[in-house]
Design a protein around this motif. Structure first.
Motif, short mmCIF file in Angstrom:
data_model
loop_
_atom_site.label_atom_id
_atom_site.label_comp_id
_atom_site.label_asym_id
_atom_site.label_seq_id
_atom_site.Cartn_x
_atom_site.Cartn_y
_atom_site.Cartn_z
N PRO A 170 -26.44 20.00 -11.71
CA PRO A 170 -27.31 19.22 -10.89
C PRO A 170 -27.43 19.80 -9.34
CG PRO A 170 -25.58 18.18 -11.58
CD PRO A 170 -25.20 19.33 -12.02
N PRO A 171 -28.54 19.54 -8.63
CA PRO A 171 -28.66 20.22 -7.36
C PRO A 171 -27.73 19.17 -6.46
CG PRO A 171 -31.11 19.44 -8.12
CD PRO A 171 -29.84 19.00 -9.34
N GLY A 172 -27.26 19.82 -5.50
CA GLY A 172 -26.25 19.39 -4.41
C GLY A 172 -26.58 19.84 -2.90
N ARG A 173 -25.97 19.29 -2.11
CA ARG A 173 -25.95 19.61 -0.61
C ARG A 173 -25.13 20.79 -0.21
NH1 ARG A 173 -27.72 17.00 3.66
NH2 ARG A 173 -25.81 16.78 4.51
N ILE A 174 -25.82 21.84 0.07
CA ILE A 174 -25.16 23.07 0.38
C ILE A 174 -25.21 23.54 1.67
CG2 ILE A 174 -24.82 25.67 -0.48
CD1 ILE A 174 -24.75 23.46 -2.76
N LEU A 175 -24.19 23.88 2.18
CA LEU A 175 -23.95 24.68 3.70
C LEU A 175 -23.91 26.13 3.51
CD1 LEU A 175 -24.08 24.29 6.75
CD2 LEU A 175 -21.37 23.62 6.55
N VAL A 176 -24.78 26.70 4.14
CA VAL A 176 -24.72 28.38 4.29
C VAL A 176 -24.41 28.69 5.70
CG1 VAL A 176 -26.01 30.30 3.95
CG2 VAL A 176 -26.30 28.41 2.18
N MET A 177 -23.30 29.50 5.74
CA MET A 177 -23.25 30.28 7.17
C MET A 177 -23.37 31.56 6.83
SD MET A 177 -20.65 31.66 9.11
CE MET A 177 -18.95 31.62 8.55
N ASP A 178 -24.17 32.06 7.91
CA ASP A 178 -24.02 33.58 7.86
C ASP A 178 -24.65 34.12 9.21
OD1 ASP A 178 -25.12 36.62 7.58
OD2 ASP A 178 -24.39 36.32 5.54
N VAL A 186 -19.84 24.87 0.01
CA VAL A 186 -20.24 25.60 1.48
C VAL A 186 -20.26 27.07 0.94
CG1 VAL A 186 -19.41 25.91 3.81
CG2 VAL A 186 -18.92 23.84 2.63
N ILE A 187 -21.19 27.81 1.53
CA ILE A 187 -21.07 29.24 1.41
C ILE A 187 -21.07 30.10 2.76
CG2 ILE A 187 -22.57 31.31 0.46
CD1 ILE A 187 -24.11 29.28 -1.17
N LEU A 188 -19.80 30.84 2.83
CA LEU A 188 -19.40 31.37 4.19
C LEU A 188 -19.37 32.88 4.06
CD1 LEU A 188 -16.43 28.97 4.53
CD2 LEU A 188 -18.78 28.86 5.63
N ASP A 189 -20.02 33.41 4.94
CA ASP A 189 -20.01 34.81 5.14
C ASP A 189 -18.47 35.04 5.94
OD1 ASP A 189 -20.90 37.47 5.80
OD2 ASP A 189 -21.75 36.83 7.75
N LEU A 190 -18.12 36.25 5.23
CA LEU A 190 -16.73 36.57 5.57
C LEU A 190 -16.53 37.06 7.04
CD1 LEU A 190 -13.53 36.61 4.77
CD2 LEU A 190 -14.19 38.98 3.96
N THR A 191 -17.56 38.03 7.64
CA THR A 191 -17.27 38.57 8.91
C THR A 191 -18.51 38.04 9.77
OG1 THR A 191 -18.05 40.50 7.81
CG2 THR A 191 -15.78 40.53 8.44
N VAL A 192 -18.29 37.72 11.00
CA VAL A 192 -19.13 37.10 11.92
C VAL A 192 -19.04 37.92 13.12
CG1 VAL A 192 -19.94 35.35 13.32
CG2 VAL A 192 -19.53 34.86 10.81
N ARG A 193 -19.76 38.68 13.70
CA ARG A 193 -19.90 39.46 14.79
C ARG A 193 -19.73 38.33 16.02
NH1 ARG A 193 -22.65 42.61 11.54
NH2 ARG A 193 -24.44 41.39 11.89
N GLY A 236 -18.17 35.62 16.47
CA GLY A 236 -18.21 34.32 16.25
C GLY A 236 -16.90 33.91 15.26
N MET A 237 -16.73 32.83 14.80
CA MET A 237 -16.00 32.25 13.68
C MET A 237 -16.40 32.84 12.62
SD MET A 237 -14.41 28.72 12.81
CE MET A 237 -13.37 28.29 13.88
N GLY A 238 -15.52 33.68 11.67
CA GLY A 238 -15.87 34.12 10.40
C GLY A 238 -15.25 33.24 9.35
N GLY A 239 -15.69 33.35 8.11
CA GLY A 239 -15.52 32.51 6.79
C GLY A 239 -13.93 31.86 6.54
N ARG A 240 -13.25 33.12 6.76
CA ARG A 240 -11.53 32.66 6.63
C ARG A 240 -11.21 31.81 7.66
NH1 ARG A 240 -7.18 37.68 6.17
NH2 ARG A 240 -5.62 35.77 6.07
#
Length: 129
Positions: free
Chosen positions: A4-12, A58-65, A67-71
């Protein structure tokens, strides 16, 4: 059965990726919020919990130039919510965090580029926990 659909947070940190991933998830019926880097993702997650409509994943990008990355973001998120369901995405398929995502607290991993089908399948698995 389909998830079922949900609330998703995407960071990139790449706007193009945020737009495409966000649009793809909305097409699957999810509610989506977008963040440019980890700090704002953690803030959005915290606020959503406080307001009583927490994110399902939550979907997190690993490397952020610059800024704070996914880890690091996941470490902060786990302080807020030990049960957080997070998926990591990265352009580096051979990054140890992608290859051994469970060891880093993630419930799923996607190597970029990925298609809508892979995104949906990985997310469904993450949301099922």
């Amino acid at each position: 059965a389909p998830q079922p659909p949900g609330r998703i947070l995407v960071m990139d940190d790449e706007e193009g990726v945020r737009i495409v991933v966000g649009a793809t998830l909305r097409r699957f019926g999810h509610q989506v919020e977008l963040a440019e880097e980890g700090q704002s993702a953690v803030e959005l997650y915290r606020r959503a919990r406080e307001m009583g409509h927490p994110f399902d994943a939550v979907i997190l990008d690993l490397t952020v130039r610059g800024g704070m990355g996914g880890r690091e973001a996941l470490q902060s998120l786990r302080h807020l919510d030990p049960t957080v369901k997070a998926m990591v995405m990265s352009g580096y398929a051979h990054d140890p965090v992608v290859l051994e995502y469970q060891n880093h607290g993630f419930k799923g991993a996607l190597a970029k580029p990925f298609d809508a089908q892979q995104l949906q399948e990985c997310l469904a698995e993450v949301m099922r926990g």
